[in-house]
Scaffold this active site. Sequence first.
Site, PDB file in Angstrom:
ATOM      1  N   VAL A   1       0.805  -1.229   0.000  1.00 32.76           N
ATOM      2  CA  VAL A   1       0.000   0.000   0.000  1.00 32.76           C
ATOM      3  C   VAL A   1       0.839   1.281   0.000  1.00 32.76           C
ATOM      4  O   VAL A   1       0.307   2.367  -0.163  1.00 32.76           O
ATOM      5  CB  VAL A   1      -0.992   0.013   1.195  1.00 32.76           C
ATOM      6  CG1 VAL A   1      -2.059  -1.046   1.025  1.00 32.76           C
ATOM      7  CG2 VAL A   1      -0.265  -0.118   2.527  1.00 32.76           C
TER       8      VAL A   1
ATOM      9  N   ASN B   1      -7.386  -2.005   5.396  1.00 29.74           N
ATOM     10  CA  ASN B   1      -7.128  -2.783   6.613  1.00 29.74           C
ATOM     11  C   ASN B   1      -5.644  -2.880   6.957  1.00 29.74           C
ATOM     12  O   ASN B   1      -5.287  -2.967   8.134  1.00 29.74           O
ATOM     13  CB  ASN B   1      -7.708  -4.194   6.418  1.00 29.74           C
ATOM     14  CG  ASN B   1      -7.226  -5.164   7.464  1.00 29.74           C
ATOM     15  OD1 ASN B   1      -7.670  -5.126   8.605  1.00 29.74           O
ATOM     16  ND2 ASN B   1      -6.295  -6.042   7.099  1.00 29.74           N
TER      17      ASN B   1
ATOM     18  N   SER C   1      -8.293   2.428  15.197  1.00 27.53           N
ATOM     19  CA  SER C   1      -8.167   1.656  16.437  1.00 27.53           C
ATOM     20  C   SER C   1      -8.729   2.501  17.579  1.00 27.53           C
ATOM     21  O   SER C   1      -8.660   3.739  17.529  1.00 27.53           O
ATOM     22  CB  SER C   1      -6.702   1.330  16.736  1.00 27.53           C
ATOM     23  OG  SER C   1      -6.595   0.765  18.032  1.00 27.53           O
TER      24      SER C   1
ATOM     25  N   TYR D   1       2.170   4.367  17.169  1.00 26.70           N
ATOM     26  CA  TYR D   1       1.054   3.654  16.527  1.00 26.70           C
ATOM     27  C   TYR D   1      -0.265   4.361  16.834  1.00 26.70           C
ATOM     28  O   TYR D   1      -1.103   4.557  15.947  1.00 26.70           O
ATOM     29  CB  TYR D   1       1.040   2.220  17.073  1.00 26.70           C
ATOM     30  CG  TYR D   1      -0.164   1.393  16.667  1.00 26.70           C
ATOM     31  CD1 TYR D   1      -0.279   0.869  15.382  1.00 26.70           C
ATOM     32  CD2 TYR D   1      -1.181   1.100  17.579  1.00 26.70           C
ATOM     33  CE1 TYR D   1      -1.364   0.100  15.009  1.00 26.70           C
ATOM     34  CE2 TYR D   1      -2.279   0.336  17.213  1.00 26.70           C
ATOM     35  CZ  TYR D   1      -2.362  -0.166  15.931  1.00 26.70           C
ATOM     36  OH  TYR D   1      -3.454  -0.919  15.570  1.00 26.70           O
TER      37      TYR D   1
ATOM     38  N   ALA E   1      -0.771   7.477  17.617  1.00 29.18           N
ATOM     39  CA  ALA E   1      -0.846   8.757  16.889  1.00 29.18           C
ATOM     40  C   ALA E   1      -1.265   8.510  15.444  1.00 29.18           C
ATOM     41  O   ALA E   1      -2.055   9.271  14.871  1.00 29.18           O
ATOM     42  CB  ALA E   1       0.505   9.471  16.941  1.00 29.18           C
ATOM     43  N   SER E   2      -0.757   7.431  14.852  1.00 28.06           N
ATOM     44  CA  SER E   2      -1.133   7.143  13.454  1.00 28.06           C
ATOM     45  C   SER E   2      -2.620   6.813  13.374  1.00 28.06           C
ATOM     46  O   SER E   2      -3.307   7.208  12.431  1.00 28.06           O
ATOM     47  CB  SER E   2      -0.271   6.018  12.866  1.00 28.06           C
ATOM     48  OG  SER E   2      -0.652   4.752  13.365  1.00 28.06           O
ATOM     49  N   LYS E   3      -3.132   6.115  14.372  1.00 30.72           N
ATOM     50  CA  LYS E   3      -4.557   5.752  14.351  1.00 30.72           C
ATOM     51  C   LYS E   3      -5.439   6.970  14.676  1.00 30.72           C
ATOM     52  O   LYS E   3      -6.579   7.043  14.209  1.00 30.72           O
ATOM     53  CB  LYS E   3      -4.826   4.591  15.317  1.00 30.72           C
ATOM     54  CG  LYS E   3      -4.174   3.273  14.882  1.00 30.72           C
ATOM     55  CD  LYS E   3      -4.684   2.813  13.527  1.00 30.72           C
ATOM     56  CE  LYS E   3      -4.183   1.434  13.119  1.00 30.72           C
ATOM     57  NZ  LYS E   3      -4.700   0.972  11.843  1.00 30.72           N
TER      58      LYS E   3
HETATM   59  N1  LIG Z   1      -5.710  -6.977  16.281  1.00 28.34           N
HETATM   60  C1  LIG Z   1      -6.102  -5.955  17.024  1.00 28.34           C
HETATM   61  O1  LIG Z   1      -6.374  -6.104  18.241  1.00 28.34           O
HETATM   62  C2  LIG Z   1      -6.262  -4.587  16.406  1.00 28.34           C
HETATM   63  C3  LIG Z   1      -6.719  -3.547  17.227  1.00 28.34           C
HETATM   64  C4  LIG Z   1      -6.875  -2.283  16.671  1.00 28.34           C
HETATM   65  C5  LIG Z   1      -6.602  -2.072  15.317  1.00 28.34           C
HETATM   66  N2  LIG Z   1      -6.145  -3.103  14.539  1.00 28.34           N
HETATM   67  C6  LIG Z   1      -5.879  -2.802  13.128  1.00 28.34           C
HETATM   68  O2  LIG Z   1      -6.467  -3.799  12.309  1.00 28.34           O
HETATM   69  C7  LIG Z   1      -5.743  -3.914  11.075  1.00 28.34           C
HETATM   70  C8  LIG Z   1      -5.429  -5.381  10.816  1.00 28.34           C
HETATM   71  O3  LIG Z   1      -4.541  -5.826  11.842  1.00 28.34           O
HETATM   72  P1  LIG Z   1      -4.431  -7.352  12.307  1.00 28.34           P
HETATM   73  O4  LIG Z   1      -4.629  -7.371  13.767  1.00 28.34           O
HETATM   74  O5  LIG Z   1      -5.236  -8.251  11.441  1.00 28.34           O
HETATM   75  O6  LIG Z   1      -2.872  -7.578  12.075  1.00 28.34           O
HETATM   76  P2  LIG Z   1      -2.046  -8.443  11.014  1.00 28.34           P
HETATM   77  O7  LIG Z   1      -2.524  -9.842  11.028  1.00 28.34           O
HETATM   78  O8  LIG Z   1      -0.616  -8.163  11.310  1.00 28.34           O
HETATM   79  O9  LIG Z   1      -2.482  -7.787   9.616  1.00 28.34           O
HETATM   80  C9  LIG Z   1      -1.911  -6.619   9.109  1.00 28.34           C
HETATM   81  C10 LIG Z   1      -1.869  -6.747   7.609  1.00 28.34           C
HETATM   82  O10 LIG Z   1      -1.298  -5.563   7.049  1.00 28.34           O
HETATM   83  C11 LIG Z   1      -0.348  -5.971   6.091  1.00 28.34           C
HETATM   84  N3  LIG Z   1       0.643  -4.951   5.776  1.00 28.34           N
HETATM   85  C12 LIG Z   1       1.607  -4.395   6.558  1.00 28.34           C
HETATM   86  N4  LIG Z   1       2.321  -3.512   5.855  1.00 28.34           N
HETATM   87  C13 LIG Z   1       1.807  -3.491   4.594  1.00 28.34           C
HETATM   88  C14 LIG Z   1       2.110  -2.787   3.408  1.00 28.34           C
HETATM   89  N5  LIG Z   1       3.126  -1.899   3.326  1.00 28.34           N
HETATM   90  N6  LIG Z   1       1.354  -3.018   2.293  1.00 28.34           N
HETATM   91  C15 LIG Z   1       0.348  -3.908   2.323  1.00 28.34           C
HETATM   92  N7  LIG Z   1       0.021  -4.632   3.414  1.00 28.34           N
HETATM   93  C16 LIG Z   1       0.749  -4.415   4.536  1.00 28.34           C
HETATM   94  C17 LIG Z   1       0.274  -7.203   6.695  1.00 28.34           C
HETATM   95  O11 LIG Z   1       0.980  -7.918   5.715  1.00 28.34           O
HETATM   96  P3  LIG Z   1       2.302  -8.800   6.069  1.00 28.34           P
HETATM   97  O12 LIG Z   1       1.757 -10.126   6.528  1.00 28.34           O
HETATM   98  O13 LIG Z   1       3.002  -8.862   4.767  1.00 28.34           O
HETATM   99  O14 LIG Z   1       3.071  -8.054   7.125  1.00 28.34           O
HETATM  100  C18 LIG Z   1      -0.997  -7.908   7.149  1.00 28.34           C
HETATM  101  O15 LIG Z   1      -1.615  -8.548   6.049  1.00 28.34           O
HETATM  102  C19 LIG Z   1      -4.505  -3.025  11.240  1.00 28.34           C
HETATM  103  O16 LIG Z   1      -4.719  -1.781  10.608  1.00 28.34           O
HETATM  104  C20 LIG Z   1      -4.393  -2.838  12.761  1.00 28.34           C
HETATM  105  O17 LIG Z   1      -3.735  -1.648  13.111  1.00 28.34           O
HETATM  106  C21 LIG Z   1      -5.961  -4.347  15.050  1.00 28.34           C
END
Ligand SMILES: NC(=O)c1ccc[n+]([C@@H]2O[C@H](COP(=O)([O-])OP(=O)(O)OC[C@H]3O[C@@H](n4cnc5c(N)ncnc54)[C@H](OP(=O)(O)O)[C@@H]3O)[C@@H](O)[C@H]2O)c1
Length: 277
Positions: free
Chosen positions: A57, A83, A135, A148, A150-152
């Site tokens: 992205v 996402n 988030s 993190y 701050a970005s959210k």
């Molecule tokens: N899990 C939670 O409790 C939680 C809470 C609040 C917010 N969130 C938000 O939810 C979203 C999904 O997180 P998740 O928990 O499912 O974590 P995750 O399993 O680590 O998923 C994050 C995804 O983003 C991808 N990614 C990272 N850098 C990228 C880039 N430059 N281009 C394209 N894709 C990229 C990762 O790919 P790779 O596998 O290649 O690294 C992975 O597919 C995120 O935005 C996170 O901040 C999660």
Amino acid sequence: MSERKVALVTGCTEGGIGYQFCLKLLKRGYTVYATARSLKSMAALEHPAVKKHILDVTSDEQVKDIVQRIMKEEGRIDMLINNAGIPLAGALADIPAEDMSILFDVNVVALHRTARAVIPHMAKQKEGLIMNVGSIVGEIPTPWMGAYEASKAAVKVMTEVLSLECKPLNIRVMLLAPASVATQIYKSYKDFQLPDGSLYQKYLPNIRDRVAHGKVQKVTMSAERFADEVITKAVSKRPPYYLLLGGGSWLFRILCLLPRRLMLNIVWRRYSKLIPK
Ligand SMILES: NC(=O)c1ccc[n+]([C@@H]2O[C@H](COP(=O)([O-])OP(=O)(O)OC[C@H]3O[C@@H](n4cnc5c(N)ncnc54)[C@H](OP(=O)(O)O)[C@@H]3O)[C@@H](O)[C@H]2O)c1
């Protein structure tokens, strides 16, 4: 033009929220353009209506290419789910500016990049939905994950403004504020170390506790259930503008009601009480 609705989802690595979004959208009859940085990470995502593509992205070119491809192959784009996101742990004073830039590029700038790529097409269709994954920590920040958070927070404001500016285009914009969802997001922080010279040595156990927080709690929501609830709302006639969901949401709802300084003092106490190494 394809009769099926079409969604583009970023960050669809198996084990994460994006992967589950794809499965739920497929169940709802969407054609899904599932994207990630590697095809291998989406190997288990097999369905006749799923089209897997590599998409970093942070690349202007790759974002333009995928949207062009969707328009060429399907003639429409109905939903964009921003996402993809990365965490960054540590005290703000320990975080190099370069890491901060990379973080903001993935978590903030990329959401703008993809939105700009789809908006002209959605505007022409006179409908569409853009969902940005923020988030709850963008609203209730804690120590040791400030970059993190701050970005959210930036995602929240950008999404709010986008929702206003997209009104005349008849494009809906949704802000998702996950609380705790069971994924692998913090896997790289299992053995988190402080940089040499850090002023926060005595807080290392707190930082590790903060990074593991939620992942070890019983309140964590499964990514499957989380995605099911989100997609049910997203495909409804009136998708909500804002959705706070996930384990521990009730606690954040209460913290949001408190005076700001009181809330900050509570979270500081929670994450600074010295615990043995
Ligand atoms: N899990 C939670 O409790 C939680 C809470 C609040 C917010 N969130 C938000 O939810 C979203 C999904 O997180 P998740 O928990 O499912 O974590 P995750 O399993 O680590 O998923 C994050 C995804 O983003 C991808 N990614 C990272 N850098 C990228 C880039 N430059 N281009 C394209 N894709 C990229 C990762 O790919 P790779 O596998 O290649 O690294 C992975 O597919 C995120 O935005 C996170 O901040 C999660």
